[in-house]
Design an enzyme around this catalytic site. Structure first.
Site, PDB file in Angstrom:
ATOM      1  N   GLU A 127     -10.769 -35.620  33.761  1.00  0.00           N
ATOM      2  CA  GLU A 127     -10.773 -35.521  32.288  1.00  0.00           C
ATOM      3  C   GLU A 127     -11.962 -36.207  31.624  1.00  0.00           C
ATOM      4  O   GLU A 127     -11.792 -37.013  30.711  1.00  0.00           O
ATOM      5  CB  GLU A 127      -9.452 -36.090  31.733  1.00  0.00           C
ATOM      6  N   ASN A 167     -11.404 -32.648  38.058  1.00  0.00           N
ATOM      7  CA  ASN A 167     -10.114 -32.179  37.549  1.00  0.00           C
ATOM      8  C   ASN A 167     -10.046 -32.330  36.030  1.00  0.00           C
ATOM      9  O   ASN A 167     -10.422 -33.384  35.492  1.00  0.00           O
ATOM     10  CB  ASN A 167      -9.010 -33.030  38.197  1.00  0.00           C
ATOM     11  N   HIS A 204      -1.952 -26.875  32.095  1.00  0.00           N
ATOM     12  CA  HIS A 204      -0.842 -27.207  31.196  1.00  0.00           C
ATOM     13  C   HIS A 204      -0.855 -26.161  30.083  1.00  0.00           C
ATOM     14  O   HIS A 204      -1.655 -26.249  29.159  1.00  0.00           O
ATOM     15  CB  HIS A 204      -1.026 -28.607  30.599  1.00  0.00           C
ATOM     16  N   GLU A 233      -1.818 -29.125  38.004  1.00  0.00           N
ATOM     17  CA  GLU A 233      -0.735 -29.805  37.270  1.00  0.00           C
ATOM     18  C   GLU A 233       0.060 -28.804  36.441  1.00  0.00           C
ATOM     19  O   GLU A 233       0.401 -29.062  35.288  1.00  0.00           O
ATOM     20  CB  GLU A 233      -1.302 -30.898  36.355  1.00  0.00           C
ATOM     21  N   ASP A 235       2.334 -26.680  34.283  1.00  0.00           N
ATOM     22  CA  ASP A 235       3.602 -26.589  33.552  1.00  0.00           C
ATOM     23  C   ASP A 235       3.360 -25.715  32.333  1.00  0.00           C
ATOM     24  O   ASP A 235       2.236 -25.609  31.845  1.00  0.00           O
ATOM     25  CB  ASP A 235       4.215 -27.957  33.197  1.00  0.00           C
TER      26      ASP A 235
HETATM   27  O1  G3I Z   1       6.523 -47.699  34.798  1.00  0.00           O
HETATM   28  C1  G3I Z   1       6.701 -47.990  33.413  1.00  0.00           C
HETATM   29  C2  G3I Z   1       8.102 -48.510  33.175  1.00  0.00           C
HETATM   30  O2  G3I Z   1       8.268 -49.725  33.854  1.00  0.00           O
HETATM   31  C3  G3I Z   1       8.313 -48.682  31.668  1.00  0.00           C
HETATM   32  O3  G3I Z   1       9.625 -49.044  31.425  1.00  0.00           O
HETATM   33  C4  G3I Z   1       8.015 -47.404  30.943  1.00  0.00           C
HETATM   34  C5  G3I Z   1       8.109 -47.563  29.431  1.00  0.00           C
HETATM   35  O4  G3I Z   1       7.276 -46.670  28.756  1.00  0.00           O
HETATM   36  O5  G3I Z   1       6.691 -46.990  31.241  1.00  0.00           O
HETATM   37  C6  G3I Z   1       6.494 -46.728  32.625  1.00  0.00           C
HETATM   38  O6  G3I Z   1       5.163 -46.324  32.849  1.00  0.00           O
HETATM   39  C7  G3I Z   1       4.886 -45.000  32.445  1.00  0.00           C
HETATM   40  C8  G3I Z   1       4.446 -44.195  33.674  1.00  0.00           C
HETATM   41  O7  G3I Z   1       4.039 -42.894  33.294  1.00  0.00           O
HETATM   42  C9  G3I Z   1       5.553 -44.047  34.707  1.00  0.00           C
HETATM   43  O8  G3I Z   1       6.602 -43.286  34.198  1.00  0.00           O
HETATM   44  C10 G3I Z   1       3.775 -45.051  31.417  1.00  0.00           C
HETATM   45  O9  G3I Z   1       4.240 -45.670  30.244  1.00  0.00           O
HETATM   46  C11 G3I Z   1       3.308 -43.645  31.107  1.00  0.00           C
HETATM   47  O10 G3I Z   1       2.145 -43.728  30.289  1.00  0.00           O
HETATM   48  C12 G3I Z   1       2.960 -42.900  32.375  1.00  0.00           C
HETATM   49  O11 G3I Z   1       2.650 -41.579  31.996  1.00  0.00           O
HETATM   50  C13 G3I Z   1       1.938 -40.811  32.951  1.00  0.00           C
HETATM   51  C14 G3I Z   1       0.671 -40.279  32.320  1.00  0.00           C
HETATM   52  O12 G3I Z   1      -0.002 -39.442  33.256  1.00  0.00           O
HETATM   53  C15 G3I Z   1      -0.254 -41.397  31.894  1.00  0.00           C
HETATM   54  O13 G3I Z   1      -1.501 -40.919  31.496  1.00  0.00           O
HETATM   55  C16 G3I Z   1       2.818 -39.672  33.399  1.00  0.00           C
HETATM   56  O14 G3I Z   1       3.934 -40.198  34.138  1.00  0.00           O
HETATM   57  C17 G3I Z   1       2.034 -38.699  34.251  1.00  0.00           C
HETATM   58  O15 G3I Z   1       2.822 -37.547  34.490  1.00  0.00           O
HETATM   59  C18 G3I Z   1       0.756 -38.299  33.538  1.00  0.00           C
HETATM   60  O16 G3I Z   1       0.025 -37.433  34.355  1.00  0.00           O
HETATM   61  C19 G3I Z   1      -1.151 -36.909  33.772  1.00  0.00           C
HETATM   62  C20 G3I Z   1      -2.187 -36.731  34.866  1.00  0.00           C
HETATM   63  O17 G3I Z   1      -2.369 -37.943  35.561  1.00  0.00           O
HETATM   64  C21 G3I Z   1      -3.501 -36.228  34.318  1.00  0.00           C
HETATM   65  N1  G3I Z   1      -3.320 -35.019  33.517  1.00  0.00           N
HETATM   66  C22 G3I Z   1      -2.286 -35.087  32.495  1.00  0.00           C
HETATM   67  C23 G3I Z   1      -0.950 -35.558  33.074  1.00  0.00           C
HETATM   68  C24 G3I Z   1       0.138 -35.549  32.041  1.00  0.00           C
HETATM   69  O18 G3I Z   1      -0.115 -36.467  31.010  1.00  0.00           O
END
Ligand code: G3I
Length: 300
Positions: A127, A167, A204, A233, A235
């Site tokens: 990105e 990516n 996406h 990715e 969806d």
């Molecule tokens: O692990 C903590 C947890 O302890 C806490 O309670 C909770 C509260 O918000 O947050 C949890 O962490 C989160 C983590 O995912 C695990 O679930 C983060 O806040 C959250 O920001 C994080 O989001 C991820 C996101 O990337 C961050 O940029 C998503 O799971 C993940 O699916 C997403 O994946 C991205 C790809 O890497 C790149 N392309 C887009 C895609 C979707 O956004």
């Protein structure tokens, strides 16, 4: 084939999914994953903030747990990701210039030393472009416009066996500025011998029934530069059957499109869970789009 992976393997392709470490305790998730998929991507566990939480202290515990689970179940693994403006370790945020550049290279060296020879493809850089096709402004970009090629050169040296991908999202529509910006970078890298093997299109999709303009042309145009393409990715809003069918068909029509990964398995696993964008519902049932994808894979 009667499963996604069996149908994809008919043409030498893979069908992948994203899995978070929290799913290591979810037998319902794992039952579907073992049956349907042959390529795993970690949702968060191989990102820089996870693998190097403080400078020089690497933590592969959660990444390894997912890697080992995949291998035990006969799957390959895509690595996601080594350099990104988001999910950086906090020490990167406190560095700039040559110190940040060195930290990025050291990070790549450390992660690839650990996983050397084990990862099918790495999303080396994630990105890095704005919607208009210019470089995204970030602390990494501020270290110099050559930061992306520096990352790819380091990755090639550290793990010559891994395929190295760029990516991004919103690079599916051929006439879109961001697609063209990424295309020009790949063209430039290939012309100058910067090591790059693949482009990951996140895919996406939001709404509608048709695909973003000329999606297949985008895939074939990247491929014509001499790189593979992968849908990394996927969806789709409300899991539109026609969009899922179309994106699968487009991949099958392009010989260098190596495989498709959905960003989760069931709707409840998705970062867009309120849009029901995946191939299985939250009760683990196959949705209509599942059949559309399976049929498109089997038609090739
Ligand atoms: O692990 C903590 C947890 O302890 C806490 O309670 C909770 C509260 O918000 O947050 C949890 O962490 C989160 C983590 O995912 C695990 O679930 C983060 O806040 C959250 O920001 C994080 O989001 C991820 C996101 O990337 C961050 O940029 C998503 O799971 C993940 O699916 C997403 O994946 C991205 C790809 O890497 C790149 N392309 C887009 C895609 C979707 O956004």
């Amino acid at each position: 084939g009667t499963t996604l992976k069996a149908a994809a393997e008919r043409s030498g392709r893979y069908f992948g999914f994203a899995m978070g470490a929290d799913r290591l305790n979810d037998s319902g998730f794992q039952t579907i994953a073992r049956r349907e998929f042959d390529m795993l991507t970690a949702v968060n566990e191989m990102k820089p903030d996870a693998t190097e939480p403080s400078q020089g202290r690497f933590d592969f515990s959660r990444g390894d747990a997912l890697y080992n689970w995949a291998v035990q179940n006969g799957m390959r693994v895509r690595g996601h990701t080594l350099a990104w403006h988001a999910q950086q370790p906090s020490f990167w945020r406190n560095l700039s210039g040559s110190a940040l550049r060195s930290a990025m290279i050291s990070h790549i060296n450390g992660v690839l030393a650990h996983y050397k020879g084990k990862i099918f493809q790495w999303d080396v850089v994630n990105e890095a472009f704005e919607e208009n096709g210019s470089r995204r402004s970030s602390n990494l970009q501020a270290t110099g416009n050559d930061w992306i090629e520096a990352a790819f050169r380091a990755a090639r040296t550290a793990d010559p066996a891994a395929q190295l991908c760029y990516n991004d999202y919103n690079i599916e529509n051929w006439t879109y500025g961001k697609t063209q910006g990424v295309y020009r970078m790949i063209q430039d890298f290939k012309s100058r011998g910067v090591p790059i093997d693949c482009v990951g299109l996140q895919t996406h999709f939001t709404g509608g029934s048709s695909l973003p303009g000329n999606f297949q042309q985008t895939l074939s145009s990247f491929a014509a530069l001499g790189v593979d393409v992968v849908l990394t990715e996927v969806d789709v809003t409300n899991a539109s059957s026609s969009q899922y069918q179309g994106l699968t068909q487009a991949c099958m029509n392009v010989p260098r499109c190596l495989g498709i990964t959905t960003w989760g398995v069931r709707d409840s696993d998705s970062w867009r869970s309120n849009e029901s964008p995946l191939l299985f519902d939250s009760g683990s049932n196959k949705k209509a789009a599942y059949t559309s994808v399976l049929n498109a894979l089997n038609a090739a």
